[in-house]
Write a protein that holds these residues in place. Structure first.
Motif, PDB file in Angstrom:
ATOM      1  N   SER A 364      44.251  49.159  44.701  1.00  0.00           N
ATOM      2  CA  SER A 364      44.144  47.696  44.809  1.00  0.00           C
ATOM      3  C   SER A 364      42.707  47.245  44.620  1.00  0.00           C
ATOM      4  O   SER A 364      41.762  48.030  44.740  1.00  0.00           O
ATOM      5  N   VAL A 365      42.559  45.954  44.324  1.00  0.00           N
ATOM      6  CA  VAL A 365      41.252  45.319  44.277  1.00  0.00           C
ATOM      7  C   VAL A 365      41.437  43.830  44.585  1.00  0.00           C
ATOM      8  O   VAL A 365      42.453  43.234  44.230  1.00  0.00           O
ATOM      9  N   GLY A 366      40.477  43.272  45.280  1.00  0.00           N
ATOM     10  CA  GLY A 366      40.526  41.834  45.552  1.00  0.00           C
ATOM     11  C   GLY A 366      41.409  41.444  46.722  1.00  0.00           C
ATOM     12  O   GLY A 366      41.715  42.267  47.598  1.00  0.00           O
ATOM     13  N   LEU A 367      41.851  40.210  46.708  1.00  0.00           N
ATOM     14  CA  LEU A 367      42.600  39.645  47.822  1.00  0.00           C
ATOM     15  C   LEU A 367      44.072  40.037  47.803  1.00  0.00           C
ATOM     16  O   LEU A 367      44.694  40.119  46.744  1.00  0.00           O
ATOM     17  N   THR A 368      44.626  40.274  48.994  1.00  0.00           N
ATOM     18  CA  THR A 368      46.068  40.415  49.120  1.00  0.00           C
ATOM     19  C   THR A 368      46.698  39.038  49.008  1.00  0.00           C
ATOM     20  O   THR A 368      46.008  38.003  49.068  1.00  0.00           O
ATOM     21  N   LEU A 426      44.645  53.312  36.721  1.00  0.00           N
ATOM     22  CA  LEU A 426      44.908  52.008  36.104  1.00  0.00           C
ATOM     23  C   LEU A 426      44.112  50.870  36.732  1.00  0.00           C
ATOM     24  O   LEU A 426      43.751  49.906  36.045  1.00  0.00           O
ATOM     25  N   ILE A 427      43.835  50.968  38.032  1.00  0.00           N
ATOM     26  CA  ILE A 427      43.253  49.828  38.748  1.00  0.00           C
ATOM     27  C   ILE A 427      41.926  49.380  38.144  1.00  0.00           C
ATOM     28  O   ILE A 427      41.565  48.193  38.210  1.00  0.00           O
ATOM     29  N   GLN A 428      41.206  50.302  37.485  1.00  0.00           N
ATOM     30  CA  GLN A 428      39.898  49.931  36.939  1.00  0.00           C
ATOM     31  C   GLN A 428      40.006  48.824  35.891  1.00  0.00           C
ATOM     32  O   GLN A 428      39.062  48.049  35.712  1.00  0.00           O
ATOM     33  N   GLY A 429      41.145  48.732  35.220  1.00  0.00           N
ATOM     34  CA  GLY A 429      41.323  47.649  34.257  1.00  0.00           C
ATOM     35  C   GLY A 429      41.195  46.294  34.909  1.00  0.00           C
ATOM     36  O   GLY A 429      40.542  45.371  34.368  1.00  0.00           O
ATOM     37  N   TYR A 430      41.781  46.143  36.074  1.00  0.00           N
ATOM     38  CA  TYR A 430      41.688  44.874  36.788  1.00  0.00           C
ATOM     39  C   TYR A 430      40.308  44.672  37.416  1.00  0.00           C
ATOM     40  O   TYR A 430      39.843  43.538  37.567  1.00  0.00           O
ATOM     41  N   VAL A 431      39.654  45.772  37.801  1.00  0.00           N
ATOM     42  CA  VAL A 431      38.299  45.663  38.344  1.00  0.00           C
ATOM     43  C   VAL A 431      37.360  45.096  37.268  1.00  0.00           C
ATOM     44  O   VAL A 431      36.553  44.202  37.530  1.00  0.00           O
ATOM     45  N   ILE A 432      37.486  45.625  36.049  1.00  0.00           N
ATOM     46  CA  ILE A 432      36.676  45.129  34.929  1.00  0.00           C
ATOM     47  C   ILE A 432      36.998  43.660  34.652  1.00  0.00           C
ATOM     48  O   ILE A 432      36.105  42.847  34.397  1.00  0.00           O
TER      49      ILE A 432
END
Length: 471
Positions: A364-368, A426-432
């Motif tokens: 996960s990254v960011g807000l729930t 996969l999560i790194q895509g959303y981090v970028i």
């Protein structure tokens, strides 16, 4: 070896050694102090060796299910000593790699235990080596990267004896394979060990005091994870209070009270304490220097400054999220701030990804969803299950979900949450995407390769717009 430096880093974990390398790159004469092994807890007793253990468990899982892929394996079994030996070998290889990096970057390695005394322009670093020799060092800047350790809760009777009641260290080098295992705490560390030992055949009970496992994750993802773990056969008790954890000669006894108030006395072969960590702040001389410490963590600003002239702190020592990559990035930000680099930016904790390497993986990254609503955002939520993804089905890994949360007004990606195969990659895509401030429309117009599990990320974005394709 010199006793005068531009920067002395105390602790050589992912925060410390990365900071030292960046300082050297910026032309600073740098030394690093380490009392145990280069690489710190992460490389030697944390992130890396646990992933080696989990990889062994993953291979065993695939071997057990070989017939699902049209393959024949007569008997899938494991050699516990060999599994542990491989894990230790991986840790040792990487620790040696850090030693090479220190030499390559002309960073002096000082072996010993450090404490601080008042000095100018920064506190003096006093190091006592294994032979008892004491040497005083002076630097223009001193960085604390001493990390943290497993937490005990004596008032609740939760204390590791390191024989029957383990911390993560003992759990990584088990003397026996427990038939019955109690894991107290269901954060990433607890769930990873529960997953590993369950795959190797242990009857695992996870006791979590909160009302759900993986409590820092999005609630929807937590519920899916619990459902999956229970389906595999793990016994999960939430809202659970563990009391009177007592080590006998060969077994551990625990009283577990569930959310309904029902108390049961249960016996286990081993127990693992995974109830959080405490910062390594003792015996450093912080009190005399006036360093602010709250709940075992050093207070700092977004550049790692402690408020004491010339003294900085980064990583687990400064509080959550307790993650290696957070420590590394925090260290680089701190060093660039010290050096006055023109591109130095303050550390932002809201774009730090979190990963749990269990089976299934969680990232996960960011807000729930809950946090986004509590902050007053009007949100759009997209979801895409792995059952609609061709690559996941082909891999035999069709149980999973990608969830994305957007600001309805601006299209900002507020958070992303995943469960399933390879989601920690996969999560790194959303981090970028968050770092680059990409919007919902930017992501919707991005081409994702086929066939990949990453297409589920795209479909989740499309679902938030009401135009999902494959479900």
């Amino acid at each position: 070896m010199s006793t005068q430096y531009d920067l002395i880093v105390i602790g050589s974990g992912p925060g410390g050694y990365v900071s030292a390398i960046r300082a050297s790159q910026l032309g600073m004469k740098t030394a690093i102090v380490e009392r145990e092994s280069l690489g710190g807890i992460c490389l030697n007793w944390g992130c890396i060796p646990t992933k080696a253990l989990l990889r062994s468990a993953e291979v065993l899982h695939l071997a057990k299910h070989a017939k699902d892929f049209g393959l024949k394996i007569d008997k899938a079994d494991f050699d516990l000593d060999a599994v542990v030996k491989r894990s230790r070998g991986v840790a040792n290889q990487l620790s040696s790699g850090v030693k090479f990096l220190m030499k390559k970057n002309k960073i002096d390695v000082i072996e010993g235990t450090a404490r601080l005394e008042k000095g100018e322009p920064a506190p003096k670093v006093i190091v006592k080596d294994k032979d008892g020799k004491v040497t005083s060092y002076q630097a223009k800047h001193v960085m604390l990267a001493t990390g943290a350790r497993a937490r005990d809760i004596p008032q609740a009777g939760l204390v590791a004896d390191k024989k029957l009641i383990w911390t993560y260290r003992e759990a990584m080098t088990p003397d026996v394979m427990p038939k019955r295992l109690l894991v107290i705490g269901s954060g990433a560390i607890g769930i990873e060990f529960a997953s590993f030992y369950h795959e190797l055949g242990a009857d695992v009970t996870v006791a979590e005091v909160m009302d759900r496992i993986l409590p820092v994750e999005d609630e929807e993802i937590s519920k899916l994870a619990e459902k999956d773990f229970k389906k595999q056969g793990l016994n999960i008790v939430t809202g659970a209070k563990v009391e009177n954890l007592t080590a006998g000669k060969t077994t551990v006894t625990a009283e577990i009270t569930d959310k309904s108030g029902q108390k049961q006395k249960q016996e286990f072969d081993r127990a693992i304490l995974a109830v959080g960590i405490v910062g390594n702040v003792e015996n450093l001389g912080l009190e005399a220097l006036g360093v602010k410490v709250e709940k075992t963590h050093v207070k700092v600003d977004n550049f790692g400054r402690t408020g004491v002239k010339g003294l900085y702190a980064i990583g687990d020592l400064t509080g959550p999220p307790w993650l290696a990559h957070k420590a590394s990035h925090e260290g680089v930000v701190c060093v660039e701030g010290i050096a006055g680099a023109n591109h130095a930016e303050p550390f932002d904790p809201w774009n730090v990804p979190g990963c749990t390497y269990a089976h299934p993986q969680v990232a996960s990254v960011g807000l729930t969803e809950k946090a986004a609503k509590e902050k007053g955002y009007e949100i759009k939520v997209g979801r895409f299950p792995f059952i609609g993804n061709g690559k996941a089905i082909a891999m035999g890994a069709s149980e999973g979900l990608v969830k994305t949360i957007f600001d309805k007004k601006t299209g900002e990606l507020l958070g992303a949450h995943m469960i399933g195969a390879e989601v920690t990659e996969l999560i790194q895509g959303y981090v970028i995407a968050r770092q680059g401030e990409l919007t919902e429309q930017d992501l919707a117009h991005t081409i994702f390769p086929h066939p990949t599990i990453s297409e589920s990320m795209h479909e989740s974005v499309l679902d938030a717009e009401g135009r999902v394709i494959h479900i």
